[in-house]
Scaffold this motif. Structure first.
Motif, PDB file in Angstrom:
ATOM      1  N   GLU A   1      -5.869   0.628  -7.319  1.00 29.03           N
ATOM      2  CA  GLU A   1      -6.239   1.827  -6.508  1.00 29.03           C
ATOM      3  C   GLU A   1      -5.744   1.590  -5.089  1.00 29.03           C
ATOM      4  O   GLU A   1      -5.120   2.933  -4.784  1.00 29.03           O
ATOM      5  N   ASP A   2      -5.634   0.470  -4.480  1.00 23.15           N
ATOM      6  CA  ASP A   2      -5.125   0.542  -3.197  1.00 23.15           C
ATOM      7  C   ASP A   2      -4.002   0.143  -2.955  1.00 23.15           C
ATOM      8  O   ASP A   2      -3.339  -0.161  -1.791  1.00 23.15           O
TER       9      ASP A   2
ATOM     10  N   PRO B   1       0.846  -1.356  -0.346  1.00 20.77           N
ATOM     11  CA  PRO B   1      -0.063  -0.068  -0.225  1.00 20.77           C
ATOM     12  C   PRO B   1       0.846   1.209   0.007  1.00 20.77           C
ATOM     13  O   PRO B   1       1.935   1.219   0.350  1.00 20.77           O
ATOM     14  N   GLU B   2       0.371   2.257  -0.262  1.00 21.68           N
ATOM     15  CA  GLU B   2       0.686   3.710  -0.275  1.00 21.68           C
ATOM     16  C   GLU B   2       2.219   3.973  -0.984  1.00 21.68           C
ATOM     17  O   GLU B   2       2.884   4.886  -0.694  1.00 21.68           O
ATOM     18  N   LEU B   3       2.344   3.042  -1.844  1.00 19.91           N
ATOM     19  CA  LEU B   3       3.639   3.466  -2.964  1.00 19.91           C
ATOM     20  C   LEU B   3       3.137   3.339  -4.294  1.00 19.91           C
ATOM     21  O   LEU B   3       2.415   2.796  -4.584  1.00 19.91           O
ATOM     22  N   THR B   4       3.919   4.174  -5.280  1.00 20.76           N
ATOM     23  CA  THR B   4       3.520   3.989  -6.393  1.00 20.76           C
ATOM     24  C   THR B   4       4.300   2.855  -7.300  1.00 20.76           C
ATOM     25  O   THR B   4       5.193   2.317  -6.521  1.00 20.76           O
ATOM     26  N   GLU B   5       4.071   2.556  -8.246  1.00 22.66           N
ATOM     27  CA  GLU B   5       4.654   1.478  -9.161  1.00 22.66           C
ATOM     28  C   GLU B   5       6.187   1.744  -9.439  1.00 22.66           C
ATOM     29  O   GLU B   5       6.869   1.008  -9.169  1.00 22.66           O
ATOM     30  N   ASP B   6       6.407   3.157  -9.620  1.00 24.24           N
ATOM     31  CA  ASP B   6       7.905   3.489  -9.716  1.00 24.24           C
ATOM     32  C   ASP B   6       8.842   3.039  -8.404  1.00 24.24           C
ATOM     33  O   ASP B   6       9.915   2.851  -8.386  1.00 24.24           O
ATOM     34  N   GLU B   7       7.953   3.554  -7.180  1.00 17.76           N
ATOM     35  CA  GLU B   7       8.552   3.308  -6.123  1.00 17.76           C
ATOM     36  C   GLU B   7       9.017   1.839  -5.657  1.00 17.76           C
ATOM     37  O   GLU B   7      10.085   1.688  -5.166  1.00 17.76           O
ATOM     38  N   VAL B   8       7.923   1.040  -6.051  1.00 16.81           N
ATOM     39  CA  VAL B   8       8.086  -0.483  -5.807  1.00 16.81           C
ATOM     40  C   VAL B   8       9.263  -0.940  -6.860  1.00 16.81           C
ATOM     41  O   VAL B   8      10.108  -1.728  -6.228  1.00 16.81           O
ATOM     42  N   LEU B   9       9.326  -0.618  -7.963  1.00 16.09           N
ATOM     43  CA  LEU B   9      10.555  -0.839  -8.919  1.00 16.09           C
ATOM     44  C   LEU B   9      11.749  -0.373  -8.456  1.00 16.09           C
ATOM     45  O   LEU B   9      12.739  -1.299  -8.317  1.00 16.09           O
ATOM     46  N   GLU B  10      11.970   0.846  -7.693  1.00 17.02           N
ATOM     47  CA  GLU B  10      13.177   1.378  -7.474  1.00 17.02           C
ATOM     48  C   GLU B  10      13.496   0.442  -6.093  1.00 17.02           C
ATOM     49  O   GLU B  10      14.627   0.142  -6.125  1.00 17.02           O
ATOM     50  N   THR B  11      12.620   0.047  -5.229  1.00 12.32           N
ATOM     51  CA  THR B  11      13.027  -0.814  -4.138  1.00 12.32           C
ATOM     52  C   THR B  11      13.619  -2.181  -4.567  1.00 12.32           C
ATOM     53  O   THR B  11      14.449  -2.642  -3.950  1.00 12.32           O
ATOM     54  N   LEU B  12      12.955  -2.800  -5.547  1.00 14.68           N
ATOM     55  CA  LEU B  12      13.266  -4.197  -6.256  1.00 14.68           C
ATOM     56  C   LEU B  12      14.533  -4.085  -6.861  1.00 14.68           C
ATOM     57  O   LEU B  12      15.374  -5.014  -6.584  1.00 14.68           O
ATOM     58  N   VAL B  13      14.773  -3.001  -7.658  1.00 12.90           N
ATOM     59  CA  VAL B  13      16.249  -2.653  -8.264  1.00 12.90           C
ATOM     60  C   VAL B  13      17.133  -2.521  -7.373  1.00 12.90           C
ATOM     61  O   VAL B  13      18.246  -3.240  -7.430  1.00 12.90           O
ATOM     62  N   LEU B  14      16.927  -1.816  -6.151  1.00 14.41           N
ATOM     63  CA  LEU B  14      18.013  -1.312  -5.281  1.00 14.41           C
ATOM     64  C   LEU B  14      18.608  -2.807  -4.527  1.00 14.41           C
ATOM     65  O   LEU B  14      19.544  -2.938  -4.074  1.00 14.41           O
TER      66      LEU B  14
END
Length: 240
Positions: free
Chosen positions: A165-166, A140-153
């Motif tokens: 939406e959620d 929750p509360e994260l954008t797709e780009d933020e999720v991708l960044e966490t996974l890549v890092l």
């Protein structure tokens, strides 16, 4: 609705049982996790994860404590995992996962549910190859780009990401469950996932077009979910 909605619906459907069945399900899982390792959830990550899931499903603290105390008390009670694969109405395929202390009783009860709904059990592997064993998270509360960044890092590979939406739903291989989860919880220890599961997801869905098949299929699911030894039921039927 997208794939993210479908997998969350599967996760919700798995726990849509009466409280007594839900308590028994988690009681077994917590007991076995505590017995197979240390009964301290801070030192036993498997136990900690199951307790977190149980709390999310509103299992009471007393049920959790009793299961841990039972393991601490040196109970000789033991359960083994059993998985059954079968075919229901139409092109429906079903995976039934159990924890049992009597395999002969369990397979007889599972077979009876299939037989009474004109289905049949298959041999091992007859259904499984049509499913993927997946780690599924909705953050929750994260954008797709933020999720991708966490996974890549964190150098984490996943098979799919979908924003709704959620939250953002992540699909990965089951063996990568801990790696995916840790990537997010290390960044935010207080994070509460909307979905946090390892499940069997069908490679392709099927639809039951006749009311009779739909009714029979639902009866089969209900019969399986009522069995004490059944922990989870997965299938390939697309449902509204």
């Amino acid at each position: 609705m997208g794939r993210a909605f479908e997998v969350r619906k599967v996760a919700m459907g798995k726990t849509a049982a009466v409280k007594s069945k839900l308590y028994a399900k988690y009681g077994k899982e917590i007991y076995m996790a505590a017995k197979s390792g240390t009964p301290d959830p801070e030192l036993n990550q498997t136990l900690k994860r199951i307790i977190e899931k149980a709390k999310k499903d509103q299992v009471t603290a007393d049920v959790i404590k009793r299961a841990i105390d039972k393991a601490k008390g040196g109970s000789e009670e033991s359960y083994s995992e059993a998985r059954y694969e079968g075919f229901g109405p139409g092109n429906s395929m079903i995976i039934v996962e159990c924890l049992t202390d009597n395999v002969n009783r369990t397979i007889a009860e599972v077979r009876n549910a299939f037989t009474k709904t004109n289905g049949k059990l298959g041999v091992s592997g007859s259904v499984l190859h049509q499913f993927n064993h997946q780690a599924v998270f909705t953050v929750p509360e994260l954008t797709e780009d933020e999720v991708l960044e966490t996974l890549v890092l964190n150098d984490v590979d996943v098979t799919d990401i979908e924003a709704e939406e959620d939250g953002v739903t992540i699909l990965g291989d089951a063996k990568d469950y801990n790696q995916i989860r840790t990537a997010f919880t290390d960044e935010n220890p207080e994070l509460e996932f909307i979905t946090d599961e390892i499940m069997w997801l069908p490679i392709m869905d099927t639809e039951l077009t006749s009311e009779e098949d739909q009714s029979t299929f639902q009866r089969l699911l209900d019969m399986l979910n009522e069995l004490d030894d059944v922990q989870d039921v997965y299938h390939n039927v697309k449902q509204d």
